[in-house]
Design a protein around this motif. Sequence first.
Motif, PDB file in Angstrom:
ATOM      1  N   PRO A 131       0.759  -1.311  -0.124  1.00 18.12           N
ATOM      2  CA  PRO A 131       0.000  -0.032   0.085  1.00 18.12           C
ATOM      3  C   PRO A 131       1.024   1.226  -0.021  1.00 18.12           C
ATOM      4  O   PRO A 131       0.437   2.221  -0.631  1.00 18.12           O
ATOM      5  N   LYS A 132       2.018   1.085   0.511  1.00 20.55           N
ATOM      6  CA  LYS A 132       2.844   2.547   0.340  1.00 20.55           C
ATOM      7  C   LYS A 132       3.099   2.848  -0.940  1.00 20.55           C
ATOM      8  O   LYS A 132       3.256   4.158  -1.290  1.00 20.55           O
ATOM      9  N   ASP A 133       3.475   2.064  -1.598  1.00 18.23           N
ATOM     10  CA  ASP A 133       3.863   2.205  -3.247  1.00 18.23           C
ATOM     11  C   ASP A 133       2.588   2.574  -3.773  1.00 18.23           C
ATOM     12  O   ASP A 133       2.538   3.334  -4.846  1.00 18.23           O
ATOM     13  N   VAL A 134       1.479   1.749  -3.380  1.00 19.56           N
ATOM     14  CA  VAL A 134       0.481   2.122  -4.185  1.00 19.56           C
ATOM     15  C   VAL A 134      -0.065   3.471  -3.985  1.00 19.56           C
ATOM     16  O   VAL A 134      -0.477   4.361  -5.003  1.00 19.56           O
ATOM     17  N   VAL A 135       0.009   4.156  -2.781  1.00 18.60           N
ATOM     18  CA  VAL A 135      -0.594   5.422  -2.639  1.00 18.60           C
ATOM     19  C   VAL A 135       0.314   6.402  -3.319  1.00 18.60           C
ATOM     20  O   VAL A 135      -0.270   7.391  -3.957  1.00 18.60           O
ATOM     21  N   ILE A 136       1.615   6.467  -3.330  1.00 21.65           N
ATOM     22  CA  ILE A 136       2.487   7.211  -4.050  1.00 21.65           C
ATOM     23  C   ILE A 136       2.099   7.164  -5.566  1.00 21.65           C
ATOM     24  O   ILE A 136       2.017   8.098  -6.128  1.00 21.65           O
ATOM     25  N   SER A 137       2.060   6.237  -6.057  1.00 19.03           N
ATOM     26  CA  SER A 137       1.682   5.755  -7.610  1.00 19.03           C
ATOM     27  C   SER A 137       0.353   6.495  -7.734  1.00 19.03           C
ATOM     28  O   SER A 137       0.097   7.035  -8.897  1.00 19.03           O
ATOM     29  N   TYR A 138      -0.759   6.245  -6.859  1.00 18.56           N
ATOM     30  CA  TYR A 138      -1.777   6.683  -7.225  1.00 18.56           C
ATOM     31  C   TYR A 138      -2.134   8.119  -7.063  1.00 18.56           C
ATOM     32  O   TYR A 138      -2.734   8.869  -7.862  1.00 18.56           O
ATOM     33  N   TYR A 139      -1.077   8.792  -6.091  1.00 21.38           N
ATOM     34  CA  TYR A 139      -1.133  10.019  -6.284  1.00 21.38           C
ATOM     35  C   TYR A 139      -0.667  10.831  -7.544  1.00 21.38           C
ATOM     36  O   TYR A 139      -1.185  11.833  -8.069  1.00 21.38           O
ATOM     37  N   TYR A 140       0.331  10.376  -7.900  1.00 18.66           N
ATOM     38  CA  TYR A 140       0.770  10.905  -9.309  1.00 18.66           C
ATOM     39  C   TYR A 140      -0.070  10.339 -10.311  1.00 18.66           C
ATOM     40  O   TYR A 140      -0.222  11.300 -11.281  1.00 18.66           O
ATOM     41  N   PHE A 141      -0.728   9.566 -10.455  1.00 16.59           N
ATOM     42  CA  PHE A 141      -1.689   9.064 -11.442  1.00 16.59           C
ATOM     43  C   PHE A 141      -2.933  10.167 -11.407  1.00 16.59           C
ATOM     44  O   PHE A 141      -3.682  10.526 -12.346  1.00 16.59           O
ATOM     45  N   HIS A 142      -3.556  10.528 -10.101  1.00 16.42           N
ATOM     46  CA  HIS A 142      -4.306  11.611  -9.852  1.00 16.42           C
ATOM     47  C   HIS A 142      -4.031  12.965 -10.597  1.00 16.42           C
ATOM     48  O   HIS A 142      -4.883  13.472 -11.144  1.00 16.42           O
ATOM     49  N   LEU A 143      -2.676  13.025 -10.560  1.00 15.62           N
ATOM     50  CA  LEU A 143      -2.338  14.573 -11.004  1.00 15.62           C
ATOM     51  C   LEU A 143      -2.374  14.223 -12.564  1.00 15.62           C
ATOM     52  O   LEU A 143      -2.828  15.450 -13.130  1.00 15.62           O
ATOM     53  N   MET A 144      -2.031  13.363 -13.241  1.00 21.27           N
ATOM     54  CA  MET A 144      -2.070  13.293 -14.779  1.00 21.27           C
ATOM     55  C   MET A 144      -3.429  12.658 -15.392  1.00 21.27           C
ATOM     56  O   MET A 144      -3.564  13.323 -16.541  1.00 21.27           O
ATOM     57  N   ALA A 145      -4.066  11.841 -14.743  1.00 20.85           N
ATOM     58  CA  ALA A 145      -5.047  11.290 -15.335  1.00 20.85           C
ATOM     59  C   ALA A 145      -6.360  12.018 -14.747  1.00 20.85           C
ATOM     60  O   ALA A 145      -6.797  11.935 -13.670  1.00 20.85           O
ATOM     61  N   LYS A 146      -6.928  12.787 -15.835  1.00 26.24           N
ATOM     62  CA  LYS A 146      -7.745  13.867 -15.145  1.00 26.24           C
ATOM     63  C   LYS A 146      -9.302  13.595 -14.874  1.00 26.24           C
ATOM     64  O   LYS A 146     -10.095  14.430 -14.692  1.00 26.24           O
ATOM     65  N   VAL A 147      -9.548  12.048 -15.043  1.00 25.38           N
ATOM     66  CA  VAL A 147     -10.864  11.552 -14.727  1.00 25.38           C
ATOM     67  C   VAL A 147     -11.133  11.742 -13.143  1.00 25.38           C
ATOM     68  O   VAL A 147     -11.962  11.885 -12.578  1.00 25.38           O
ATOM     69  N   HIS A 148      -9.886  11.736 -12.347  1.00 30.03           N
ATOM     70  CA  HIS A 148      -9.733  11.846 -11.070  1.00 30.03           C
ATOM     71  C   HIS A 148     -10.012  13.411 -10.397  1.00 30.03           C
ATOM     72  O   HIS A 148      -9.834  14.025 -11.213  1.00 30.03           O
ATOM     73  N   PRO A 149     -10.657  13.253  -9.239  1.00 31.83           N
ATOM     74  CA  PRO A 149     -10.829  14.432  -8.542  1.00 31.83           C
ATOM     75  C   PRO A 149      -9.289  14.979  -8.109  1.00 31.83           C
ATOM     76  O   PRO A 149      -8.227  14.184  -8.241  1.00 31.83           O
ATOM     77  N   ASP A 150      -9.069  16.357  -8.021  1.00 30.23           N
ATOM     78  CA  ASP A 150      -7.961  16.870  -7.665  1.00 30.23           C
ATOM     79  C   ASP A 150      -7.402  16.417  -6.411  1.00 30.23           C
ATOM     80  O   ASP A 150      -8.122  16.159  -5.409  1.00 30.23           O
ATOM     81  N   PRO A 151      -6.080  15.890  -6.493  1.00 27.06           N
ATOM     82  CA  PRO A 151      -5.668  15.055  -5.291  1.00 27.06           C
ATOM     83  C   PRO A 151      -5.086  15.921  -4.090  1.00 27.06           C
ATOM     84  O   PRO A 151      -4.878  15.215  -3.046  1.00 27.06           O
ATOM     85  N   GLY A 152      -5.329  17.351  -4.366  1.00 28.66           N
ATOM     86  CA  GLY A 152      -4.580  18.025  -3.178  1.00 28.66           C
ATOM     87  C   GLY A 152      -3.156  17.836  -3.058  1.00 28.66           C
ATOM     88  O   GLY A 152      -2.381  17.512  -4.301  1.00 28.66           O
ATOM     89  N   THR A 153      -2.624  18.242  -1.652  1.00 27.55           N
ATOM     90  CA  THR A 153      -1.243  17.644  -1.630  1.00 27.55           C
ATOM     91  C   THR A 153      -0.903  16.251  -1.198  1.00 27.55           C
ATOM     92  O   THR A 153      -1.953  15.629  -1.076  1.00 27.55           O
ATOM     93  N   MET A 154       0.270  15.704  -1.295  1.00 23.56           N
ATOM     94  CA  MET A 154       0.507  14.583  -1.182  1.00 23.56           C
ATOM     95  C   MET A 154      -0.062  14.058   0.208  1.00 23.56           C
ATOM     96  O   MET A 154      -0.447  12.916   0.808  1.00 23.56           O
TER      97      MET A 154
END
Length: 294
Positions: A131-154
């Motif tokens: 889960p630690k790597d998932v959350v980091i990867s998911y954060y960056y994915f939120h930044l670039m994949a615009k279907v997601h809500p804005d992730p805010g800060t890390m």
Amino acid sequence: MEQEDAIRQGLGSLHGIPLFKSFIEGWPQVKAFQARPDDLLISTYPKSGTTWLSEIMDMIYHNGNAEKCRRDAIYNRVPFLEMKVFKGPSGVEQLENTPSPRLVKTHLPVQLLPTSFWEKDCKIIYMARNPKDVVISYYYFHLMAKVHPDPGTMAEFLENFMAGKVAYGSWYDHVRGWWEKKQEKKILYLFYEDMKKDPRQEVQKILQFLGKELSEETVERILHHTSFQEMKKNPAANYETMAFTFMDHSLSPFLRKGITGDWKNHFTVAQNERFDQHYQEHMAGSDLHFQMEV
């Protein structure tokens, strides 16, 4: 739905699971989806090696022929079951037009999987990642994949992830739900970290699960073609063919690092300690274990 509606969507709730509103709109078709007995389902929580596993499976299905696997983008070769956004065909529509044997991708938690997959006794491969790597990867994915809500800060995103307030909900419930289901169903449960350590061994597990034999030379070709370096430069695998409206690779590439332990470059000591405690609480009583680094 309009194109702008597909951008930075809010999340709705589907049977208690946070999900994109457009996906929820398409839910009746997904729920009624008719699996075929020779379908193979690739299931993961987001950012757990889905595209990697999809490329490996497509290579296996085409006996290591890399040219055939460049015939189309990965999201067309392995349609995304619950996908439903602006104008293009939905995942269900894509799958209905895909000849057998089909590879199907989903991120659905086990309790939401259309019942036809169980009724037809389809083979399922689930891949889990720490889960630690998932959350980091998911954060960056939120930044670039615009279907997601804005992730805010890390830091904000980490809080939402731990609370299960991200698309597809709680990582813990997801990995545990599928882990428990494999006691009774035809599910091969793989770990991203094992795949990083010894991809050959994991591909052999997949071949055994499929009842398929391939020559050493063919396995070698599959391993080469599906290495991170090869996939990162392959437009049929790296999502660069996806419209800029949906994915902005200048913010973060879709295939970013593909390593285990990148969380150490992002978590503060305090965040890590808090996450460890949270993990212990939520995984208590489970015989499911994750490697946070390899």
